[in-house]
Design an enzyme around this catalytic site. Structure first.
Site, short mmCIF file in Angstrom:
data_model
loop_
_atom_site.label_atom_id
_atom_site.label_comp_id
_atom_site.label_asym_id
_atom_site.label_seq_id
_atom_site.Cartn_x
_atom_site.Cartn_y
_atom_site.Cartn_z
N ASN B 73 43.57 40.20 52.00
CA ASN B 73 44.24 39.11 51.46
C ASN B 73 45.76 39.70 51.23
O ASN B 73 46.19 40.72 51.06
CB ASN B 73 43.68 38.79 50.09
CG ASN B 73 44.25 39.56 48.92
OD1 ASN B 73 45.49 39.14 48.40
ND2 ASN B 73 43.39 40.26 48.18
N ASN B 132 49.47 45.46 35.92
CA ASN B 132 49.03 45.58 37.37
C ASN B 132 50.21 46.25 37.96
O ASN B 132 51.13 45.92 38.34
CB ASN B 132 49.03 44.13 37.81
CG ASN B 132 48.81 44.17 39.47
OD1 ASN B 132 48.54 45.08 39.92
ND2 ASN B 132 48.55 42.62 39.86
N CYS B 135 49.59 45.94 42.69
CA CYS B 135 49.62 44.93 43.76
C CYS B 135 50.27 45.34 45.21
O CYS B 135 51.33 45.72 45.10
CB CYS B 135 50.32 43.75 43.43
SG CYS B 135 50.35 42.26 44.58
N ASN B 197 42.33 48.27 42.17
CA ASN B 197 42.81 47.19 43.02
C ASN B 197 42.45 47.39 44.40
O ASN B 197 41.50 48.10 44.75
CB ASN B 197 44.36 46.99 42.77
CG ASN B 197 44.97 45.61 42.93
OD1 ASN B 197 44.28 44.88 43.82
ND2 ASN B 197 45.81 44.98 42.26
N GLY B 222 35.96 43.44 48.58
CA GLY B 222 34.61 43.03 49.03
C GLY B 222 33.45 44.36 49.18
O GLY B 222 34.16 45.38 49.04
N GLY B 248 35.74 46.64 42.68
CA GLY B 248 35.79 46.77 44.07
C GLY B 248 34.59 46.63 44.67
O GLY B 248 33.69 47.73 44.64
C1 LIG Z 1 42.61 36.58 46.95
C2 LIG Z 1 42.73 37.76 46.03
C3 LIG Z 1 43.98 37.60 45.22
C4 LIG Z 1 44.02 38.63 44.29
N1 LIG Z 1 45.05 38.82 43.33
C5 LIG Z 1 45.18 39.63 42.55
C6 LIG Z 1 46.16 39.44 41.36
O1 LIG Z 1 46.90 38.59 41.50
N2 LIG Z 1 46.43 40.59 40.42
C7 LIG Z 1 45.50 41.72 40.51
O2 LIG Z 1 45.52 42.50 39.63
N3 LIG Z 1 44.51 41.81 41.55
C8 LIG Z 1 44.52 40.73 42.39
N4 LIG Z 1 43.46 40.81 43.31
C9 LIG Z 1 42.36 41.92 43.60
C10 LIG Z 1 41.00 41.72 42.69
O3 LIG Z 1 41.20 41.31 41.21
C11 LIG Z 1 40.24 42.83 42.54
O4 LIG Z 1 40.71 43.98 42.15
C12 LIG Z 1 39.79 43.44 44.05
O5 LIG Z 1 39.53 42.15 44.93
C13 LIG Z 1 38.60 44.12 44.35
O6 LIG Z 1 37.49 43.63 43.89
P1 LIG Z 1 36.59 42.81 44.71
O7 LIG Z 1 35.97 43.77 45.76
O8 LIG Z 1 35.20 42.69 43.75
O9 LIG Z 1 37.08 41.52 45.09
C14 LIG Z 1 43.09 40.08 44.31
C15 LIG Z 1 42.07 39.84 45.23
C16 LIG Z 1 41.71 38.76 46.10
C17 LIG Z 1 40.75 38.78 47.00
#
Ligand SMILES: Cc1cc2nc3c(=O)[nH]c(=O)nc-3n(C[C@H](O)[C@H](O)[C@H](O)COP(=O)(O)O)c2cc1C
Ligand SMILES: Cc1cc2nc3c(=O)[nH]c(=O)nc-3n(C[C@H](O)[C@H](O)[C@H](O)COP(=O)(O)OP(=O)(O)OC[C@H]3O[C@@H](n4cnc5c(N)ncnc54)[C@H](O)[C@@H]3O)c2cc1C
Ligand code: FES
Lengths: 264, 307
Positions: B73, B132, B135, B197, B222, B248
């Site tokens: 993303n 955060n 990012c 993240n 994912g 993660g």
């Molecule tokens: C579409 C999308 C938007 C995200 N926006 C943020 C955000 O604004 N701030 C942040 O700290 N992490 C953001 N993340 C990261 C997620 O919070 C998470 O740390 C990351 O996706 C890993 O976890 P997962 O594999 O369970 O998705 C975003 C992730 C995705 C997929």
């Protein structure tokens, strides 16, 4: 101006495949038993479909609801990649995961005549819209396809919508030309257009008329990840700022879309 | 199991959660219906979309792209700014009745300071801030703050000065020294660490022979990243004493257990919510079943046992 209400999916549901039908070499239609979605779905809405317990492909894919009745919905799609290839090989009895129904849908007409303009698979949501159109509204249906390979698809559509008019680029099916040739020079105040298909087609329709653009409803397509308004992956620029195609759309007024910012 | 079953309750930096499942930042929209208890079964807390001082329109072009068992993303912190957050979204967030953390993207020091001051004024209604420093999708600041111990210490100290409530710090896995960064954050006053993240990745559109994303790189999340996230948790857990939230690729209760056994006290889930709304409830049921089978009274007994 059309300003549909945004709508988040009611939930994730299991659907059982009733039957699958091959329409052309690459186009398929599937009936799926999923009572909740069937009951709630309105024309122009869609579902995110995926295989439960499969992490590749991972994300659901947006597909329009092309009919809903009783416990069942149907979808029709063209094989273009991973998920659609897998779907084309599915068998009756198999279980799919469906998120939906979602999106604002086409809503109710605000004129007395609706011309539905489809490009290829863009017909899917419009078949549903056509069949659910209130009785007192006049309706036309125009379908544009590329070439003769779409003949079986057109035959199939003709059974569902007998008064459909066809346009094909090679002139083998219906009239030669694009759907634009089927539209009048001006959009009368009693008429509106609902359209879904490839972006260049919708852009051309959206920009064809200098007057009456607010009476053109376009169903847009963008890449989606969540289908619930959360990821902001599907946003487009509109005159009212950023909007998410999945829940604020997919149907927008042609007047509202910033066409030059859309790629494709 | 119900969310009131205390066997799954945890305390993350002073925030009490009934379940160890936190919805990660950036995945849950502010649509009111989604903040009702029925839509949040099994959820212990939620992290908001990143908040910045001023509104941000986010990145142009393609923003999401699927990869094998994962996704990239490049949203670019699209948000309405801290004032809009407080006025329009905070009331919705509070409706859930669940604890929440406000994800604050570190910008330039003056901006970060101003954002945190605004939040600090209403501290009594905000359970925690998730700083955060990670990012990957913006040019100014963002992940840079979390790459090295020195810059992380600077960002966390600044936050500590202007935000008096519970402070979670969300690390980036891109750091060449995540243990050093974790220690620096702990020393600078973090109450908990979120590990981690997204990973930097990219995709190329073979039809146009160009990178898919305008900013070339994007954040990978994912199931594909789960083993990497687990290792990051393992590494950080060997270094700090404050609670860790593993993040993660967590999709199943086994993933959640693995994170806990590696040293996490809770997990955040992001991408999993894109494919199944029931994920938190499903994970909680699995955890409760596991505790019963092993005759354990609380999940806490499992934290770090694989070490
Ligand atoms: C579409 C999308 C938007 C995200 N926006 C943020 C955000 O604004 N701030 C942040 O700290 N992490 C953001 N993340 C990261 C997620 O919070 C998470 O740390 C990351 O996706 C890993 O976890 P997962 O594999 O369970 O998705 C975003 C992730 C995705 C997929
Ligand atoms: C609201 C909405 C409704 C829709 N309704 C319908 C419908 O009713 N019927 C229908 O057929 N479609 C519909 N679509 C489109 C449909 O969602 C897509 O065709 C579908 O997601 C494709 O999924 P896939 O896994 O098969 O393809 P994917 O594998 O995701 O690939 C999609 C396309 O990208 C290309 N691609 C993938 N990777 C690369 C790469 N690295 N470089 C270059 N190109 C690449 C593929 O070749 C393919 O053309 C709709 C879309 C939206 C947004
Ligand atoms: S697909 Fe996630 S917001 Fe539209």
């Amino acid at each position: 101006m059309f300003d549909g209400e945004s709508s988040i999916p009611a939930g994730d549901f299991k659907g059982t495949v009733r039957d699958i039908r091959q329409i052309t070499e690459t186009v398929f239609s599937i009936h799926i038993a999923c009572p909740v979605i069937s009951r709630l779905a309105r024309p122009g809405q869609f579902i995110m479909i995926r295989f439960p317990n499969r992490s590749d492909p991972l994300l659901g894919r947006p597909l329009a609801v092309s009919s809903a009745g009783g416990d069942d919905i149907s979808i029709c799609f063209q094989v273009v990649g991973k998920m659609t290839a897998l779907l084309s090989r599915i068998l009756p009895g198999e279980i799919l995961s469906l998120r939906g129904p979602m999106g604002n849908g086409f809503g109710l007409p605000s004129s007395t005549m609706v011309t539905m303009v489809a490009g290829a698979l863009g017909a899917a949501p419009l078949i549903f819209a056509y069949n659910r159109m209130p009785q007192n509204i006049g309706k036309n249906f125009i379908l544009g396809v590329a070439d003769r390979s779409w003949y079986p698809f057109c035959e199939w559509i003709k059974k569902l919508i007998p008064e459909v008019r066809f346009f094909s680029e090679d002139g083998i099916i219906g009239k030669k030309g694009t759907v634009l040739n089927g539209l009048g020079e001006e959009l009368s105040p009693e008429e509106e257009i609902w359209t879904c298909g490839p972006l260049p087609m919708m852009r051309a329709i959206g920009q064809k008329y200098t007057r009456g653009r607010e009476r053109i409803r376009v169903s847009l397509e963008t890449r989606m990840a969540c289908g619930m308004g959360g990821c902001q992956g599907c946003v487009i620029n509109t005159l009212k700022g950023k909007k998410r195609v999945c829940v604020d759309g997919p149907v927008f007024s042609a007047e509202e879309v910033c066409w030059d910012d859309l790629k494709g | 199991m119900t969310s009131k079953d205390k066997s799954l309750s945890v305390n993350i930096g002073g925030v009490l959660l009934d379940s160890p499942i936190v919805i990660a930042s950036g995945v849950w929209p502010y649509e009111e219906e989604l903040w009702s208890p029925e839509r949040l079964k099994g959820v212990g807390a939620l992290s908001t979309k990143a908040v910045t001082l001023e509104p941000r329109i986010g990145n142009p072009g393609t923003r999401v792209w699927e990869t094998p068992s994962g996704m990239l993303n490049s949203i670019g912190l699209q948000n309405g700014g801290v004032d809009t957050f407080i006025k329009e979204y905070l009331p919705i967030v509070r409706k859930s009745g669940l604890p929440f953390v406000v994800n604050v993207a570190v910008e330039r020091p003056a901006e970060t300071e101003a954002t945190l001051k605004r939040l600090n004024e209403i501290r009594e209604i905000i359970p925690a801030v998730e700083l955060n420093v990670s990012c990957p999708n913006v040019d100014d600041g963002g992940m840079c703050w979390g790459l090295f111990p020195e810059s992380a210490a600077q960002a966390v100290s600044l936050a500590r000065e202007f935000w008096k409530g519970s402070l979670w710090v969300k690390l980036t896995p891109q750091s060449p020294d995540i243990r050093g960064v974790a220690s620096a954050a702990e020393d600078a006053g973090a109450d908990a660490l979120v590990v981690a993240n997204t990973w930097l990745g990219m995709a190329i559109d073979t039809r146009t022979a160009r990178p898919v994303f305008e900013r070339t790189c994007a954040g990978l999340s994912g199931p594909a990243v789960f083993p990497l996230a687990l290792k990051a948790v393992w590494d950080v857990a060997s270094t700090v004493n404050i609670p860790i939230v593993g993040c993660g690729g967590v999709f199943s209760y086994q993933d959640c257990l693995a994170m806990i056994m590696a040293g996490a006290s809770a997990v955040e889930i992001g991408t999993a919510m894109f494919i199944d709304f029931e994920t938190p409830a499903r994970i909680c049921n699995g955890l409760a079943g596991y505790l019963e089978e092993k005759v354990l009274s609380n999940l806490r007994e499992l934290v770090g046992i694989a070490r």
